[in-house]
Design a protein around this motif. Sequence first.
Motif, PDB file in Angstrom:
ATOM      1  N   SER A   1       9.782   9.344   2.437  1.00 15.51           N
ATOM      2  CA  SER A   1      10.795   8.427   3.018  1.00 15.51           C
ATOM      3  C   SER A   1      10.758   7.128   2.918  1.00 15.51           C
ATOM      4  CB  SER A   1      11.682   9.047   4.481  1.00 15.51           C
ATOM      5  OG  SER A   1      12.665   8.633   4.960  1.00 15.51           O
ATOM      6  N   GLN A   2      10.346   6.452   3.669  1.00 14.61           N
ATOM      7  CA  GLN A   2       8.794   5.401   3.515  1.00 14.61           C
ATOM      8  C   GLN A   2       9.401   4.723   1.397  1.00 14.61           C
ATOM      9  OE1 GLN A   2       6.002   5.460   5.407  1.00 14.61           O
ATOM     10  NE2 GLN A   2       7.021   3.905   7.480  1.00 14.61           N
ATOM     11  N   LEU A   3       8.828   5.350   0.822  1.00 13.05           N
ATOM     12  CA  LEU A   3       8.745   4.812  -0.448  1.00 13.05           C
ATOM     13  C   LEU A   3      10.300   5.128  -0.922  1.00 13.05           C
ATOM     14  CD1 LEU A   3       6.345   7.264  -1.610  1.00 13.05           C
ATOM     15  CD2 LEU A   3       5.927   4.992  -2.190  1.00 13.05           C
ATOM     16  N   LYS A   4      11.022   6.094  -0.704  1.00 10.95           N
ATOM     17  CA  LYS A   4      12.811   6.176  -1.551  1.00 10.95           C
ATOM     18  C   LYS A   4      13.735   4.575  -0.861  1.00 10.95           C
ATOM     19  CE  LYS A   4      13.539  10.674  -1.098  1.00 10.95           C
ATOM     20  NZ  LYS A   4      14.823  12.013  -1.349  1.00 10.95           N
ATOM     21  N   GLN A   5      13.219   4.318   0.672  1.00 13.21           N
ATOM     22  CA  GLN A   5      14.040   3.178   1.218  1.00 13.21           C
ATOM     23  C   GLN A   5      13.457   1.667   0.640  1.00 13.21           C
ATOM     24  OE1 GLN A   5      16.652   3.119   3.256  1.00 13.21           O
ATOM     25  NE2 GLN A   5      16.050   5.035   3.452  1.00 13.21           N
ATOM     26  N   ASP A   6      11.905   1.901  -0.131  1.00 15.28           N
ATOM     27  CA  ASP A   6      11.267   0.908  -0.550  1.00 15.28           C
ATOM     28  C   ASP A   6      11.970  -0.076  -1.712  1.00 15.28           C
ATOM     29  OD1 ASP A   6       9.007  -1.544  -0.649  1.00 15.28           O
ATOM     30  OD2 ASP A   6       8.429  -0.188  -2.366  1.00 15.28           O
ATOM     31  N   LEU A   7      11.918   1.416  -2.544  1.00 13.46           N
ATOM     32  CA  LEU A   7      12.238   1.495  -3.674  1.00 13.46           C
ATOM     33  C   LEU A   7      14.044   0.784  -3.903  1.00 13.46           C
ATOM     34  CD1 LEU A   7      12.175   1.888  -6.730  1.00 13.46           C
ATOM     35  CD2 LEU A   7      13.515   4.231  -6.503  1.00 13.46           C
ATOM     36  N   ILE A   8      14.752   1.657  -2.570  1.00  6.27           N
ATOM     37  CA  ILE A   8      15.712   1.010  -2.573  1.00  6.27           C
ATOM     38  C   ILE A   8      16.338   0.102  -2.468  1.00  6.27           C
ATOM     39  CG2 ILE A   8      18.366   1.373  -1.478  1.00  6.27           C
ATOM     40  CD1 ILE A   8      17.681   4.361  -0.624  1.00  6.27           C
ATOM     41  N   CYS A   9      15.230  -0.525  -1.102  1.00  7.74           N
ATOM     42  CA  CYS A   9      15.617  -2.360  -1.176  1.00  7.74           C
ATOM     43  C   CYS A   9      15.237  -2.651  -2.298  1.00  7.74           C
ATOM     44  CB  CYS A   9      14.872  -2.145  -0.531  1.00  7.74           C
ATOM     45  SG  CYS A   9      14.684  -4.326   0.224  1.00  7.74           S
ATOM     46  N   ASP A  10      13.792  -2.685  -2.851  1.00  4.72           N
ATOM     47  CA  ASP A  10      14.003  -3.218  -4.337  1.00  4.72           C
ATOM     48  C   ASP A  10      14.648  -3.332  -5.433  1.00  4.72           C
ATOM     49  OD1 ASP A  10      10.941  -4.780  -3.663  1.00  4.72           O
ATOM     50  OD2 ASP A  10       9.922  -3.244  -5.192  1.00  4.72           O
TER      51      ASP A  10
ATOM     52  N   ASN B   1       0.693  -1.414   0.118  1.00  4.80           N
ATOM     53  CA  ASN B   1      -0.273   0.095  -0.122  1.00  4.80           C
ATOM     54  C   ASN B   1       0.616   1.495   0.227  1.00  4.80           C
ATOM     55  OD1 ASN B   1      -1.701   1.804   0.558  1.00  4.80           O
ATOM     56  ND2 ASN B   1      -3.100   1.049   2.035  1.00  4.80           N
ATOM     57  N   TYR B   2       1.120   2.101  -1.205  1.00  3.26           N
ATOM     58  CA  TYR B   2       2.320   2.424  -0.960  1.00  3.26           C
ATOM     59  C   TYR B   2       1.332   3.504  -0.691  1.00  3.26           C
ATOM     60  CZ  TYR B   2       5.141  -0.502  -3.779  1.00  3.26           C
ATOM     61  OH  TYR B   2       6.166  -1.289  -4.467  1.00  3.26           O
ATOM     62  N   GLN B   3       0.139   4.409  -1.197  1.00  3.99           N
ATOM     63  CA  GLN B   3      -0.252   5.186  -0.896  1.00  3.99           C
ATOM     64  C   GLN B   3      -0.790   5.723   0.774  1.00  3.99           C
ATOM     65  OE1 GLN B   3      -4.111   4.932  -1.782  1.00  3.99           O
ATOM     66  NE2 GLN B   3      -4.164   5.775  -4.101  1.00  3.99           N
ATOM     67  N   ASN B   4      -0.054   5.034   1.554  1.00  4.70           N
ATOM     68  CA  ASN B   4       0.496   4.856   2.794  1.00  4.70           C
ATOM     69  C   ASN B   4       0.959   5.538   3.695  1.00  4.70           C
ATOM     70  OD1 ASN B   4      -3.171   4.997   4.083  1.00  4.70           O
ATOM     71  ND2 ASN B   4      -2.730   3.102   3.648  1.00  4.70           N
ATOM     72  N   MET B   5       2.117   5.502   2.609  1.00  2.00           N
ATOM     73  CA  MET B   5       3.725   5.582   2.716  1.00  2.00           C
ATOM     74  C   MET B   5       3.907   6.618   2.717  1.00  2.00           C
ATOM     75  SD  MET B   5       5.312   1.858   0.804  1.00  2.00           S
ATOM     76  CE  MET B   5       6.208   2.065   1.437  1.00  2.00           C
TER      77      MET B   5
ATOM     78  N   LEU C   1       7.649   6.512  -6.910  1.00  2.00           N
ATOM     79  CA  LEU C   1       9.207   6.441  -7.209  1.00  2.00           C
ATOM     80  C   LEU C   1       9.855   5.823  -8.409  1.00  2.00           C
ATOM     81  CD1 LEU C   1      10.586   7.613  -3.706  1.00  2.00           C
ATOM     82  CD2 LEU C   1       9.579   8.614  -5.685  1.00  2.00           C
ATOM     83  N   GLY C   2       9.714   4.341  -8.617  1.00  2.00           N
ATOM     84  CA  GLY C   2      10.284   3.492  -8.985  1.00  2.00           C
ATOM     85  C   GLY C   2       9.905   3.919 -10.941  1.00  2.00           C
ATOM     86  N   THR C   3       8.198   4.747 -11.045  1.00  2.00           N
ATOM     87  CA  THR C   3       7.426   4.788 -11.866  1.00  2.00           C
ATOM     88  C   THR C   3       8.083   6.399 -12.130  1.00  2.00           C
ATOM     89  OG1 THR C   3       5.480   3.768 -11.159  1.00  2.00           O
ATOM     90  CG2 THR C   3       5.393   5.850 -12.940  1.00  2.00           C
ATOM     91  N   LEU C   4       8.403   7.474 -11.301  1.00  2.00           N
ATOM     92  CA  LEU C   4       8.997   8.256 -11.731  1.00  2.00           C
ATOM     93  C   LEU C   4       9.960   8.583 -12.009  1.00  2.00           C
ATOM     94  CD1 LEU C   4       9.237  11.483 -11.221  1.00  2.00           C
ATOM     95  CD2 LEU C   4      10.000  11.220  -9.018  1.00  2.00           C
TER      96      LEU C   4
END
Length: 187
Positions: A9-18, A2-6, A80-83
């Motif tokens: 900073s959490q979005l960045k960390q998730d993308l870095i991990c992925d 659920n990216y809408q509730n992130m 952010l991956g889409t960006l």
Amino acid sequence: MNYQNMTLSQLKQDLICDAQKGYPIFLAGALYWLVMGVLGFYLEGKTLALWYLLGTSSIFPLGILISRLCKVNFLSKNPLGTLGGIIGGIQAFYLPLWIVIYMEHYEWIPMAIGLLGASHFLPYIWIYESKTYLFFSITMALISVVLGYVFIETAFLLLPFSMTLVYLITAGSLKRETRNLFSKNSP
């Protein structure tokens, strides 16, 4: 997920991990530049410059293949991956310029590909919170101008091998940044 509730900073960390900071694309780029350098021993002039142009279309698909082999989610659904994908797509707008350069001054092609390629990586400094992207963009731009224009006679020989090295250093540094981030965040 659920990216809408992130948070951002959490979005960045998730993308870095992925996406592991996108290091597989640099392995693909290194391969591209290496092949262009080797072709420089066998081809010359406009024929070689045409291979440079055509070869650029191989980098992204090869990056996806390498990311799958390395088990990296390069095509993350994270916003952010889409960006990042949109930013990467900016290079499609460089093609008309590269074609004009090819037609008017084909000997500038390695410099143009290197310099414009460097420019599109700048936003990833922020997306991936990475100093490596800054190093890469500046180094790639400098090498492109110096070896591709100032010392233009080296454009089809020294420039691609120098770029290969810069791409490999960048891939290793991004991998190290990612590993350090994971080890810092683990209990």
